[in-house]
Design an enzyme around this catalytic site. Structure first.
Site, PDB file in Angstrom:
ATOM      1  N   VAL A 134      36.474 -12.291   2.756  1.00 44.28           N
ATOM      2  CA  VAL A 134      36.680 -11.537   3.994  1.00 44.28           C
ATOM      3  C   VAL A 134      38.148 -11.128   4.152  1.00 44.28           C
ATOM      4  CG1 VAL A 134      36.420 -11.594   6.513  1.00 44.28           C
ATOM      5  CG2 VAL A 134      34.780 -12.786   5.070  1.00 44.28           C
ATOM      6  N   GLU A 135      39.037 -11.789   3.439  1.00 45.04           N
ATOM      7  CA  GLU A 135      40.463 -11.499   3.576  1.00 45.04           C
ATOM      8  C   GLU A 135      40.982 -10.646   2.422  1.00 45.04           C
ATOM      9  OE1 GLU A 135      42.843 -14.786   5.297  1.00 45.04           O
ATOM     10  OE2 GLU A 135      40.956 -15.904   5.322  1.00 45.04           O
TER      11      GLU A 135
END
Length: 340
Positions: free
Chosen positions: A145-146
């Site tokens: 997600v990052e």
């Protein structure tokens, strides 16, 4: 001649006596502030210039490498994200968003806390799942997600092709034959972050300068102590040194209006006692690191203070008390390093 000498001596005695009286008078004006300084010093302690780690000795070469890596977009899958993207050093180590967008455009579920003074914390991440800034530095790179890098091997492969990094790693780790390793990446970023310390006028106050804080800021500090805020926000980072349930006296989401109920540390430990438990936030630079709480659900500092008073201490803070505490919290805004 004797009369002149006697008169001169008497004048000198009178001057010294007047100076002594003046000093006593100055000390007597606000004796509670001297006591407040001593109290604050014992509760918070002296802020170090660097957050040392014996397992990761700091060198200028390592810090330079870490700084370069901190701003490196090529540590993300599509060359779009760096550590600085979510922890912008020019805006006190945050992006001032509730949660941050990642490489693929998706948003995380927790607020990105400031990287300034983070090396002083008891652990890293809101749930404390990593012990220090070195361990934390590797997490976002591999988080889908990052920064969304597929694996450690790909991170090493990408950096190894860059001539400048071949040079920087060799200078930072001269004893190693193949210095471009994931451990060295994390340690270099950690070394850089350990120098991101922000002293403020509050530190001047507890160091002895009674005039460093205004009357309202001192009143706020006294309230901060008396109301019990220091139970979770003490030590050099003014927080970050304890885990506590968020919502001791009532459910936090009733007050923060959080869209998602976060279980906190429980998601890591699966221990029922850790439900809704989070690492206490550091309050250094808090006036600049909005929005607040683990999900960035509250934008206003005064509102955040009132919520904490209610659900953590079971106290209804008045408008005047809230404003005084906010004034004190503003005094924790520190000086950013000039070479960032």
């Amino acid at each position: 001649m004797k009369k002149i000498l006697i008169l001169g001596f008497m004048s000198l005695l009178m001057l010294n006596c007047n100076d002594t009286k003046k000093e006593k008078k100055e000390k007597a004006v606000n004796p509670e502030y001297t006591a407040l300084q001593q109290s604050a010093k014992s509760i918070f302690g002296k802020l170090p210039l660097v957050a040392e780690n014996n397992a990761n000795p700091i060198s200028k070469e390592k810090v330079l490498l870490g700084k370069t890596l901190f701003f490196e977009n090529r540590l993300s899958k599509d060359n779009t994200e760096s550590c600085n993207t979510c922890h912008n050093l020019k805006t006190y180590g945050v992006d001032n968003l509730s949660t941050s967008p990642g490489n693929n455009g998706g948003f995380g579920t927790r607020n990105s806390p400031s990287v300034y003074n983070a090396a002083l914390h008891i652990a890293q991440f809101w749930d404390g799942r990593e012990p220090d800034v070195e361990a934390q530095a590797g997490g976002p790179m591999l988080n889908p997600v990052e920064m969304a890098m597929p694996n450690v091997k790909e991170v090493i492969k990408r950096l190894s092709k860059i001539e400048n990094y071949q040079k920087l790693f060799k200078e930072a780790y001269p004893e190693e034959k193949n210095p471009i390793t994931f451990k060295n990446i994390k340690n270099a970023i950690g070394a850089f972050e350990r120098k991101l310390i922000t002293p403020s006028k509050f530190d001047n106050f507890i160091a002895g300068d009674a005039n460093a804080l205004t009357k309202k800021e001192k009143e706020g500090l006294q309230l901060f102590i008396n109301k019990g805020c220091i139970a979770c926000h003490s030590g050099k980072a003014i927080g970050g040194n304890i885990f506590q349930k968020f919502g001791v006296y009532d459910d936090y989401w009733k007050y923060t209006k959080s869209k998602k109920i976060d279980n906190g540390k429980y998601d890591v430990t699966k221990n029922e006692a850790d439900k809704y438990v989070f690492k206490s936030a550091s309050l250094r630079n808090v006036a600049k690191t909005y929005p607040y709480f683990h999900d960035g659900s509250v934008a206003n500092l005064g509102e955040a203070v009132k919520i904490m008073g209610k659900i953590q201490l079971n106290k209804d803070l008045t408008v005047e008390e809230t404003n005084s505490i906010v004034a004190f919290l503003n005094s924790l805004t520190g000086e950013l390093p000039k070479d960032i």
